[in-house]
Design a protein around this motif. Structure first.
Motif, mmCIF file in Angstrom:
data_model
loop_
_atom_site.group_PDB
_atom_site.id
_atom_site.type_symbol
_atom_site.label_atom_id
_atom_site.label_comp_id
_atom_site.label_asym_id
_atom_site.label_seq_id
_atom_site.Cartn_x
_atom_site.Cartn_y
_atom_site.Cartn_z
ATOM 1 N N VAL A 87 0.841 -1.204 0.000
ATOM 2 C CA VAL A 87 0.000 0.000 0.000
ATOM 3 C C VAL A 87 0.869 1.245 0.000
ATOM 4 C CG1 VAL A 87 -1.614 1.361 1.389
ATOM 5 C CG2 VAL A 87 -2.002 -1.095 1.075
ATOM 6 N N LYS A 88 1.910 1.231 0.819
ATOM 7 C CA LYS A 88 2.804 2.384 0.896
ATOM 8 C C LYS A 88 3.480 2.635 -0.447
ATOM 9 C CE LYS A 88 6.615 4.229 3.700
ATOM 10 N NZ LYS A 88 7.549 3.942 4.816
ATOM 11 N N ASP B 6 -3.410 3.061 -5.976
ATOM 12 C CA ASP B 6 -3.406 2.030 -7.016
ATOM 13 C C ASP B 6 -3.386 0.615 -6.443
ATOM 14 O OD1 ASP B 6 -3.473 3.887 -9.046
ATOM 15 O OD2 ASP B 6 -1.295 3.966 -9.300
ATOM 16 N N ALA B 7 -3.208 0.496 -5.147
ATOM 17 C CA ALA B 7 -3.229 -0.832 -4.520
ATOM 18 C C ALA B 7 -4.655 -1.345 -4.305
ATOM 19 C CB ALA B 7 -2.499 -0.790 -3.178
ATOM 20 N N ARG B 8 -5.615 -0.453 -4.423
ATOM 21 C CA ARG B 8 -7.002 -0.847 -4.131
ATOM 22 C C ARG B 8 -7.449 -2.012 -5.025
ATOM 23 N NH1 ARG B 8 -12.323 0.684 -5.550
ATOM 24 N NH2 ARG B 8 -11.553 2.032 -7.199
ATOM 25 N N TYR C 144 -5.485 -11.552 11.461
ATOM 26 C CA TYR C 144 -5.660 -10.138 11.116
ATOM 27 C C TYR C 144 -5.132 -9.254 12.255
ATOM 28 C CZ TYR C 144 -8.133 -6.031 9.219
ATOM 29 O OH TYR C 144 -8.454 -4.812 8.693
ATOM 30 N N PRO C 145 -4.143 -8.372 11.989
ATOM 31 C CA PRO C 145 -3.459 -7.673 13.078
ATOM 32 C C PRO C 145 -4.020 -6.309 13.474
ATOM 33 C CG PRO C 145 -2.258 -7.341 11.041
ATOM 34 C CD PRO C 145 -3.462 -8.176 10.702
ATOM 35 N N ASN D 162 -10.431 0.980 0.080
ATOM 36 C CA ASN D 162 -10.227 2.429 -0.020
ATOM 37 C C ASN D 162 -9.281 2.919 1.067
ATOM 38 O OD1 ASN D 162 -11.933 2.817 -2.235
ATOM 39 N ND2 ASN D 162 -13.754 2.949 -0.923
ATOM 40 N N GLY D 163 -8.433 3.872 0.702
ATOM 41 C CA GLY D 163 -7.502 4.438 1.667
ATOM 42 C C GLY D 163 -6.401 3.488 2.083
ATOM 43 N N GLY D 164 -6.236 2.391 1.330
ATOM 44 C CA GLY D 164 -5.172 1.432 1.637
ATOM 45 C C GLY D 164 -5.465 0.516 2.801
ATOM 46 N N LYS D 165 -6.688 0.492 3.275
ATOM 47 C CA LYS D 165 -7.043 -0.354 4.407
ATOM 48 C C LYS D 165 -7.137 -1.817 3.961
ATOM 49 C CE LYS D 165 -10.459 -0.859 8.124
ATOM 50 N NZ LYS D 165 -9.448 -0.862 9.192
ATOM 51 N N VAL D 166 -6.523 -2.699 4.722
ATOM 52 C CA VAL D 166 -6.597 -4.124 4.435
ATOM 53 C C VAL D 166 -7.870 -4.689 5.039
ATOM 54 C CG1 VAL D 166 -5.470 -6.366 4.683
ATOM 55 C CG2 VAL D 166 -4.080 -4.301 4.385
ATOM 56 N N LEU D 167 -8.721 -5.258 4.179
ATOM 57 C CA LEU D 167 -10.023 -5.755 4.602
ATOM 58 C C LEU D 167 -10.082 -7.262 4.522
ATOM 59 C CD1 LEU D 167 -12.142 -3.230 2.481
ATOM 60 C CD2 LEU D 167 -11.444 -2.963 4.881
#
Length: 381
Positions: free
Chosen positions: A265-266, A271-273, A283-284, A375-380
């Motif tokens: 993501v960083k 574009d990682a979405r 999940y951490p 969205n926003g690079g959050k890992v779901l």
């Protein structure tokens, strides 16, 4: 005179026993310390991976030491930088065992480096607990001194392919790193696809520690894939995704746990979405899992902020397995007793995450979780 000779013989026997005991004292173990060794990348493009593991391991060892250590012995970690290079990992392993006198090893990194190092540490009968690799070369045949903590690449790729197949996708390409890691992942994808009557529609490669993905993009773009499974680390993964999109290609991108979700993501930003990632640790980003809850509390207490929590949790899990093995080995600590203790562990709960070992199975875990970057690079999940 007889009495004198008898006493002299007894004294000589006692002295020999003492000398023999001193000679047999295990390397890396004193009355007050246990030295453990680690080889991983701490510099270069993959340096963050080793750094994250080392921070969580060090924090946990500090916690153990503050509580009196293990049977009165404090844990000391000697960590060496191998830059994710096989020759350096082998050299580090030799140095850790012969020069640093490490009692045991933990938290190595990479399929090719660890596979090559295995010849060294198994030859010296020094156990290694945990490596960032799911390669079959570290699992079959079982090596008595290699204890895996994470699931295999076969487990990860099977979960990914099953998910894609359930969505009706058939045109699936593979982008992989040209080394033990990538080839093991490619084998896993190929085997998983075969279960669904499929085969990779195209294949592209990148060399380790390289960002030259042009040939892979060209080869894979030709088939306009519905999905691409990427068995690569975060920098070449990001470059591949960028170049594919420049070529007008927008498949479903999937990658394996070693990529490091937050690092990807960083590197890619928005574009990682939509990129899917298989994970081999809980999940951490919440406290629902006891292992994660312990890890987050420890890192907060130590004033540390993780840049890659999945790697942090994995380092923590490796350290917990090592500590439990040493505890079970007892006060009269030897490498053989540690190895036997680990093999006798059976199914052990680290806190909502189980590892299992026996004389015929050192796989550790088969846990796989599928996530996606939102969205926003959050890992779901």
């Amino acid at each position: 005179m007889k009495r004198f000779r008898h006493r002299l013989a007894s004294l000589l026997m006692a002295s020999c026993a003492l000398l023999s005991g001193a000679a047999m004292a295990e390397n890396g173990v004193t009355d007050s310390t246990i030295t453990l060794g680690m080889s991983a990348p701490f510099s270069g493009p993959n340096g963050i991976y080793g750094t994250e593991m080392r921070e969580s391991i060090t924090a946990y060892f500090e916690q153990i030491n503050k509580g009196g250590g293990i049977n009165g012995r404090k844990l000391e970690l000697v960590s060496l930088d191998d830059g994710y290079e096989t020759d350096r990992a082998v050299a580090n392993t030799k140095k850790l065992i012969h020069d640093e006198k490490a009692f045991a090893l933990l938290a190595f990194y990479g399929s090719s480096p660890t596979t090559a190092a295995m010849e060294v540490f198994s030859g010296a009968k020094v156990p290694l607990v945990g490596t960032i690799s799911g390669a079959e070369t570290l699992r079959n045949p079982v090596n008595r001194y290699m204890f895996n903590v994470r699931a295999s690449y076969a487990n990860e790729t099977d979960a990914i392919v099953s998910q894609l197949a359930s969505l009706g996708l058939k045109n699936i390409a593979v982008f992989y790193q040209n080394d033990g890691f990538g080839k093991s992942g490619l084998d896993g994808v190929t085997a998983a696809l075969k279960k669904h009557g499929l085969a990779p529609s195209a294949v592209g490669t990148v060399e380790r520690n390289s960002l030259d993905v042009a040939k892979a993009v060209e080869a894979i773009s030709k088939v306009t894939p519905q999905a691409v499974i990427m068995v690569t680390l975060y920098k070449p993964t990001a470059e591949f995704v960028r170049q594919m999109r420049k070529h007008g290609q927008n498949p479903q991108f999937m990658t394996l746990s070693p990529v490091g979700a937050d690092l990807l993501v960083k590197e890619l930003g928005n574009d990682a979405r939509g990129i899917g990632i298989s994970q081999v640790m809980p999940y951490p980003w919440n406290d629902s899992n006891p292992l994660v809850r312990e890890y987050r509390k420890l890192m907060t207490t130590m004033g540390k902020q993780s840049q890659s929590p999945y790697y942090g949790v994995e380092g923590y899990a490796m350290a917990k397995v090592m500590v439990e093995g040493i505890k079970r080995a007892g006060k009269d600590l030897t490498r053989d007793k540690l190895t036997t203790a680990l093999e006798s562990m059976g199914s052990y709960d680290l806190g909502g995450y189980r590892v299992s070992y026996s004389t015929s199975d050192h796989n550790g875990s088969r846990f796989v979780d599928l996530t996606v970057i939102g969205n926003g690079g959050k890992v779901l999940r």
